[in-house]
Design a protein around this motif. Sequence first.
Motif, mmCIF file in Angstrom:
data_model
loop_
_atom_site.group_PDB
_atom_site.id
_atom_site.type_symbol
_atom_site.label_atom_id
_atom_site.label_comp_id
_atom_site.label_asym_id
_atom_site.label_seq_id
_atom_site.Cartn_x
_atom_site.Cartn_y
_atom_site.Cartn_z
ATOM 1 N N SER A 124 0.836 -0.998 -0.034
ATOM 2 C CA SER A 124 -0.039 -0.122 -0.027
ATOM 3 C C SER A 124 0.947 1.244 -0.079
ATOM 4 C CB SER A 124 -0.959 0.112 1.236
ATOM 5 O OG SER A 124 0.054 -0.183 2.251
ATOM 6 N N ARG A 383 2.199 3.708 10.484
ATOM 7 C CA ARG A 383 0.910 3.324 11.020
ATOM 8 C C ARG A 383 1.027 3.228 12.434
ATOM 9 N NH1 ARG A 383 -0.468 -0.558 6.261
ATOM 10 N NH2 ARG A 383 -0.916 1.073 4.804
ATOM 11 N N PHE A 385 -1.977 1.806 14.254
ATOM 12 C CA PHE A 385 -3.165 1.074 14.540
ATOM 13 C C PHE A 385 -2.891 0.109 15.715
ATOM 14 C CE2 PHE A 385 -5.291 2.986 11.486
ATOM 15 C CZ PHE A 385 -5.089 2.454 9.961
ATOM 16 N N HIS B 23 -13.015 2.576 11.319
ATOM 17 C CA HIS B 23 -11.485 2.559 10.747
ATOM 18 C C HIS B 23 -11.203 1.146 11.423
ATOM 19 C CE1 HIS B 23 -11.894 6.619 9.621
ATOM 20 N NE2 HIS B 23 -11.861 6.804 11.060
ATOM 21 N N ASN B 25 -9.244 -1.600 10.864
ATOM 22 C CA ASN B 25 -8.013 -1.823 9.843
ATOM 23 C C ASN B 25 -7.301 -3.236 9.831
ATOM 24 O OD1 ASN B 25 -5.671 -1.863 11.863
ATOM 25 N ND2 ASN B 25 -6.835 -0.326 12.630
ATOM 26 N N ASP B 70 -15.384 2.987 6.753
ATOM 27 C CA ASP B 70 -13.765 2.778 6.681
ATOM 28 C C ASP B 70 -13.157 1.399 6.937
ATOM 29 O OD1 ASP B 70 -10.621 4.410 7.298
ATOM 30 O OD2 ASP B 70 -11.204 3.754 5.317
ATOM 31 N N ALA B 73 -9.285 -0.397 6.573
ATOM 32 C CA ALA B 73 -8.462 0.547 6.483
ATOM 33 C C ALA B 73 -6.872 0.091 6.342
ATOM 34 C CB ALA B 73 -8.575 1.780 7.452
ATOM 35 N N GLY B 74 -5.858 0.573 5.609
ATOM 36 C CA GLY B 74 -4.612 0.248 5.979
ATOM 37 C C GLY B 74 -3.745 -0.496 4.685
ATOM 38 N N SER B 75 -3.381 -1.584 4.992
ATOM 39 C CA SER B 75 -2.627 -2.451 3.973
ATOM 40 C C SER B 75 -3.244 -2.861 2.634
ATOM 41 C CB SER B 75 -1.998 -3.404 4.871
ATOM 42 O OG SER B 75 -1.326 -4.233 3.830
ATOM 43 N N SER B 76 -2.474 -3.120 1.783
ATOM 44 C CA SER B 76 -2.971 -3.979 0.606
ATOM 45 C C SER B 76 -3.036 -5.293 0.809
ATOM 46 C CB SER B 76 -2.287 -3.525 -0.799
ATOM 47 O OG SER B 76 -1.133 -4.311 -0.508
ATOM 48 N N ARG B 77 -2.678 -5.713 2.076
ATOM 49 C CA ARG B 77 -2.635 -7.511 2.050
ATOM 50 C C ARG B 77 -4.027 -7.935 1.855
ATOM 51 N NH1 ARG B 77 -1.557 -6.558 8.551
ATOM 52 N NH2 ARG B 77 0.045 -5.304 7.678
ATOM 53 N N PHE B 97 -16.224 1.450 2.962
ATOM 54 C CA PHE B 97 -15.059 0.594 2.850
ATOM 55 C C PHE B 97 -13.649 1.429 2.607
ATOM 56 C CE2 PHE B 97 -16.374 -3.727 3.392
ATOM 57 C CZ PHE B 97 -17.749 -3.526 2.881
ATOM 58 N N ALA B 98 -12.568 0.950 3.022
ATOM 59 C CA ALA B 98 -11.304 1.400 2.677
ATOM 60 C C ALA B 98 -11.181 0.677 1.142
ATOM 61 C CB ALA B 98 -10.112 1.161 3.562
ATOM 62 N N ARG B 99 -10.436 1.440 0.306
ATOM 63 C CA ARG B 99 -10.573 1.156 -0.975
ATOM 64 C C ARG B 99 -9.938 0.020 -1.618
ATOM 65 N NH1 ARG B 99 -15.358 2.334 -1.981
ATOM 66 N NH2 ARG B 99 -15.410 1.904 -4.104
ATOM 67 N N ILE B 100 -8.616 -0.460 -1.190
ATOM 68 C CA ILE B 100 -7.872 -1.470 -1.490
ATOM 69 C C ILE B 100 -8.515 -2.538 -0.871
ATOM 70 C CG2 ILE B 100 -5.510 -2.713 -1.418
ATOM 71 C CD1 ILE B 100 -4.225 -0.249 -0.831
ATOM 72 N N ARG B 103 -11.726 -3.461 -3.211
ATOM 73 C CA ARG B 103 -10.858 -4.057 -4.609
ATOM 74 C C ARG B 103 -10.808 -5.359 -4.226
ATOM 75 N NH1 ARG B 103 -8.214 -1.221 -9.258
ATOM 76 N NH2 ARG B 103 -7.200 -2.898 -9.966
ATOM 77 N N ASN B 104 -9.932 -5.729 -3.117
ATOM 78 C CA ASN B 104 -9.449 -6.966 -3.020
ATOM 79 C C ASN B 104 -10.910 -8.043 -2.753
ATOM 80 O OD1 ASN B 104 -6.808 -6.473 -3.270
ATOM 81 N ND2 ASN B 104 -6.420 -6.397 -1.200
#
Lengths: 424, 177
Positions: A124, A383, A385, B23, B25, B70, B73-77, B97-100, B103-104
Amino acid sequence: MSMTMTEKILAAHSGRNHVKPGEIIKARLDLVVCHDATTPPTLVLLEKYGVKHVFDPSKVVVTPDHFVPNKDIQTAQNLSWIRRWVKQTGIQHFYDIGRHGICHALVPEEGFVRPGMVVVAGDSHAPTMGAFGTFATGVGSTDLAVALATGEIWFKVPHSLLFHLRGPLPPGVYAKDIILYIISKIGVAGATYQAMEYTGDTLATLSMEARMTICNMAIEAGGKSALMPADDVTRDYLHERMQEPYEVVRSDPGAEYAGIYDIDVSQLEPIVATPYLPSNGKFIGEVAGTPLDQVYIGSCTNARIEDLRVAAQILKGNKVAPGMRLLIVPATTRIWNQALQEGLIEIFAAAGAVVSSATCGACFGGHIGVVDKDERCLSTTNRNFRGRMGHPEAQVYLASPATAAASALTGVITDPRDVLPSKT
Amino acid sequence: MPPVTQSHHQIVRGRAHVYTRPHINTDEILPGRYLALTDASEMARHAMETIDPGFSQKVRPGDILVAGEDFGAGSSREHAVWALKETGLAAIIATSFARIFFRNAINNGFLVIECRGVADTTQCGDELEIDLSAGTIQNLTREVVHSFPPLSDFVREILAAGGLLPLVFGEPRNPEV
């Protein structure tokens, strides 16, 4: 018809004269970046669908960074697998252990990024590369598989937000403070699915490393990407690293933005984002004196050579506070070697810091400084979190390398302006 | 009309698990220490571990996760999506939703719907019914209905195929992998 930088780049990569926000397009990729955490599942998917090639090996860069050097048998197996795949597909740009680095630091420093590109990474923090005027975004393992196999992926064209940065950075205030300030104002969903574009007179005063720090944290505001138009500073950086031609992309004067923000950088102070959101940025006066157990200087946000130099300037001739654990993790092997040459590693060691080889390390709770229950770590990462760096009941504070180094010396959150040597 | 497949039923009905805090995440959904895993059922054991360590034990196939703003949120994992999907959840409804993450999820044929209001009116254990063509989410336990904007044709196409990879590549060559 007027377009933003993002719209121009996506139009050019999808064979269109013009695109507008909300449209679905299929974009040709210039670069695909892979690391050790998101690539193994991608390899499973490629195998599942019988894909044995990559679209263009010369456009793929692979650098393990999350769990390196191999943390355990599972990660050792993952890396062996990546090595076999790299060999089988003919990928040349593989930065194995000893040449490796955090992908968003390594890829630009090796000269792979140019203005006007479309770049995806299985991570990301890809927007880091937007500092060069590229459209760079993070994707998951499925998109990464499609990107590697076909060299194209679908995008919905994002709206753009424009951030005017005005005035010079005051002493003791750095690029990290700018982005922490911005996120504190717009929130962690303040740029969701939008491209964060930067302009204003501050930009010309920022080095490429400083620009990368700002662009890096776009995702912490929910952003799809971050972009800064290329200028002479960009050209000088690129010139030292690559020969390929490129075309600078700029937004049209009449381009439309979903939001425009004005930031007077000259009025900023050091910022610290308190647990548990990157948007909890506060001016340092509000949190100074908070006791800390660990300070971590590392990550794709802030562990390039300029960050290490600032830290060294503060640490030189001093020792970390009793009970303080200071971990310093240069972002790439190249930077580690440069720090050694410049005498920075010696300064760090003399101060009582632990210096690691390049890795994402504790940023995501992987290794090299995972924190325990009730411990407090101030870090230069992106981050904070809950559970990010280890125990869910640990607390992570985000700040600049200068704030981090100053805090390591006192054992509490400390304003770097109190300890910085006077400007020469 | 695209063919209706397992992952694209027009009506999805299930029992709700509600987490309204904004959020939520990816560090909470699937912590970084589990990123070396490649087996989805192992990941599922740790799904939402930071927020609710017993989460994966509670989920029965067909259940629906309801969340606030949201989510993801956060990582593309993508591990975060696989962990949740493998628990047996049929869908996630969130205020946003957070977008990545969004999409995933779509890329995996996992139904994700943005719908304001559901997080405020749903309690754990409520029976929800999502009607994709009508664009409604009905709380059968409490007789409350919310509407959501229809999923775009593009998203419906990916979901109908069962995810992005079946859409792009067709049938898997080595499905047992």
